[in-house]
Enzyme design. Structure first.
Site, PDB file in Angstrom:
ATOM      1  N   HIS A  85      65.023 150.987 -24.279  1.00 56.53           N
ATOM      2  CA  HIS A  85      65.608 150.647 -22.970  1.00 56.53           C
ATOM      3  C   HIS A  85      64.976 151.534 -21.898  1.00 56.53           C
ATOM      4  CE1 HIS A  85      68.459 150.166 -19.729  1.00 56.53           C
ATOM      5  NE2 HIS A  85      68.834 149.043 -20.310  1.00 56.53           N
ATOM      6  N   GLU A 157      62.931 143.258 -19.230  1.00 59.02           N
ATOM      7  CA  GLU A 157      63.796 143.869 -18.216  1.00 59.02           C
ATOM      8  C   GLU A 157      62.935 144.619 -17.212  1.00 59.02           C
ATOM      9  OE1 GLU A 157      68.110 144.483 -19.620  1.00 59.02           O
ATOM     10  OE2 GLU A 157      67.011 146.305 -19.986  1.00 59.02           O
TER      11      GLU A 157
HETATM   12  P1  PGA Z   1      72.219 145.260 -15.538  1.00 58.40           P
HETATM   13  O1  PGA Z   1      71.671 146.097 -16.789  1.00 58.40           O
HETATM   14  O2  PGA Z   1      72.641 143.916 -16.066  1.00 58.40           O
HETATM   15  O3  PGA Z   1      73.373 146.089 -15.039  1.00 58.40           O
HETATM   16  O4  PGA Z   1      71.119 145.169 -14.559  1.00 58.40           O
HETATM   17  C1  PGA Z   1      70.832 145.543 -17.749  1.00 58.40           C
HETATM   18  C2  PGA Z   1      70.367 146.607 -18.694  1.00 58.40           C
HETATM   19  O5  PGA Z   1      70.161 147.750 -18.242  1.00 58.40           O
HETATM   20  O6  PGA Z   1      70.197 146.354 -19.891  1.00 58.40           O
END
Ligand code: PGA
Length: 234
Positions: A85, A157
């Protein structure tokens, strides 16, 4: 195939009671709940439909103060583990070499790894081609010598889209889908989108079949919003 929804609660909620309440409200099919390590067991006991996930893992066992091993996670019924992450990469300087070890460990243990990749804002500002190049390089390093790719899920992401990041906003569904198509050319796996997914914008992403699901942070902590999103996906 139904969309997979992964709820990443990060270091929330702050008590076991609140956590169990949220788990019960989020207990739906094709949902993976990733609570803090501390509450994994309590959440597991209260799930009937959703699956259990962990937010991270350490790649060894034994004398590593504060860390959690893959066998410990497995013994609690964890089926999915988030790896790489951006908050781990950024806050704890987690490198691609470490992430590679973790992916291999998780898959080797028979669990599913949810590998997070995504570019920072300065890269994206150079354009989508630069972002693709960056993501491809992360995938190559993070997946070096990884076999059994069927136990892998990738989450795209973009770091600048994550809700806690200053001035963040979700990627456009069109650009997210472009990147996800590109990721699928590089690695055969399901690919999720994550970054400021909300009740308001989730429908836009649904138009793109290549997006296999979502990794949701902030909005997964609001039980009503989360339930609404699951309803929209069904
Ligand atoms: P968010 O987070 O939906 O609050 O943007 C996603 C993540 O960090 O996995």
């Amino acid at each position: 195939m139904s969309k997979l929804v992964v709820a990443n609660w990060k270091a929330n909620p702050q008590t076991g009671v609140e956590t169990v309440k949220l788990a019960k409200a989020s207990d739906k099919k094709n949902v993976v709940i990733c609570p803090p390590f501390l509450f994994l067991e309590a959440v597991k006991k209260n799930l009937k439909k959703a699956m259990l996930g962990a937010q991270d893992v350490f790649w060894k066992e034994g004398a590593f103060t504060g860390e959690v091993s893959v066998k410990e996670l497995k013994s609690l019924g964890v089926k999915y583990v988030i790896v790489g992450h951006s908050e781990q990469r950024r806050n704890f300087k987690e490198t691609d070499a470490i992430i590679n070890k973790k992916v291999k460990l998780v898959i080797g243990a028979g669990l599913k790894a949810i590998l997070c990749v995504g570019e920072e804002l300065p890269v994206r500002k150079k354009g989508i081609t630069a972002a693709k190049k960056f993501v491809k390089s992360q995938l190559q390093k993070d997946l070096k010598n990884v076999k059994k790719i069927n136990n892998l899920i990738v989450a795209y992401e973009p770091v600048w889209a994550i809700s806690i990041v200053k001035n963040s906003k979700a990627d456009t569904p069109e650009d997210a889908a472009k990147m996800i198509r590109f990721i699928k050319k590089t690695v055969w796996s399901r690919v999720l989108y994550g970054g400021s997914v909300s009740v308001k914008n989730i429908r836009g992403f649904l138009k793109y079949k290549e997006i296999d699901g979502f990794l949701i942070g902030g909005a997964s902590l609001k039980a009503k919003d989360f339930q609404k999103m699951i309803k929209i996906l069904r």
